[in-house]
Design a protein around this motif. Sequence first.
Motif, PDB file in Angstrom:
ATOM      1  N   LYS A   2     -42.962 -29.114 -11.404  1.00  0.00           N
ATOM      2  CA  LYS A   2     -41.569 -29.449 -12.642  1.00  0.00           C
ATOM      3  C   LYS A   2     -40.979 -29.924 -11.558  1.00  0.00           C
ATOM      4  N   SER A   4     -37.698 -32.221  -9.982  1.00  0.00           N
ATOM      5  CA  SER A   4     -36.144 -31.929  -9.358  1.00  0.00           C
ATOM      6  C   SER A   4     -35.814 -33.754  -9.089  1.00  0.00           C
ATOM      7  N   ARG A   7     -36.587 -37.610  -3.450  1.00  0.00           N
ATOM      8  CA  ARG A   7     -35.257 -37.283  -1.863  1.00  0.00           C
ATOM      9  C   ARG A   7     -34.891 -37.819  -1.798  1.00  0.00           C
ATOM     10  N   TYR A  28     -40.021 -37.451  -3.112  1.00  0.00           N
ATOM     11  CA  TYR A  28     -39.375 -37.240  -4.706  1.00  0.00           C
ATOM     12  C   TYR A  28     -39.824 -35.359  -4.552  1.00  0.00           C
ATOM     13  N   ASP A  29     -38.904 -34.532  -5.025  1.00  0.00           N
ATOM     14  CA  ASP A  29     -38.768 -33.590  -4.470  1.00  0.00           C
ATOM     15  C   ASP A  29     -39.772 -32.681  -6.421  1.00  0.00           C
ATOM     16  N   LYS A  31     -41.265 -29.163  -7.824  1.00  0.00           N
ATOM     17  CA  LYS A  31     -40.551 -27.643  -7.669  1.00  0.00           C
ATOM     18  C   LYS A  31     -42.784 -26.444  -8.964  1.00  0.00           C
ATOM     19  N   MET A  38     -40.234 -25.626  -3.284  1.00  0.00           N
ATOM     20  CA  MET A  38     -40.206 -27.379  -3.103  1.00  0.00           C
ATOM     21  C   MET A  38     -41.431 -27.369  -2.212  1.00  0.00           C
ATOM     22  N   TYR A  54     -34.644 -33.380 -15.025  1.00  0.00           N
ATOM     23  CA  TYR A  54     -34.658 -31.570 -14.718  1.00  0.00           C
ATOM     24  C   TYR A  54     -35.385 -30.822 -15.094  1.00  0.00           C
ATOM     25  N   ASN A  55     -36.230 -30.460 -14.127  1.00  0.00           N
ATOM     26  CA  ASN A  55     -37.082 -29.229 -14.554  1.00  0.00           C
ATOM     27  C   ASN A  55     -38.047 -29.230 -15.473  1.00  0.00           C
TER      28      ASN A  55
END
Length: 110
Positions: A2, A4, A7, A28-29, A31, A38, A54-55
Amino acid sequence: MKFSALRHEVRLENEDGTTSDEIKRRTYDLKCSVQERMIQVTIPADVSVKDYPYNVEVELINPVADTVANANFRGTMVDWYIKADDIVLKNKGDQAGNTQNHAPQGQPKK
């Protein structure tokens, strides 16, 4: 996985050692339920900036996981890194928010 957030961006250096405005790569971060944490994934700067919600579920295009080893006075320190050609929405037809591929109604795609 997913999405996030972005970064950080790595910029190229000028000949005099100062930081240039040109971006070399973006990290990028994401999940990751498999890793239960992460993870950071780096993609080249020539790929458009990812601004997904997000997500939202994403997938990696041509991912590579590898290590970098650095010797120190205690032995060797090993760091993992993951890079990919791109990060794209998974099941694009099922999710909204892909600002890169969907133009608002009445406007052409960029």
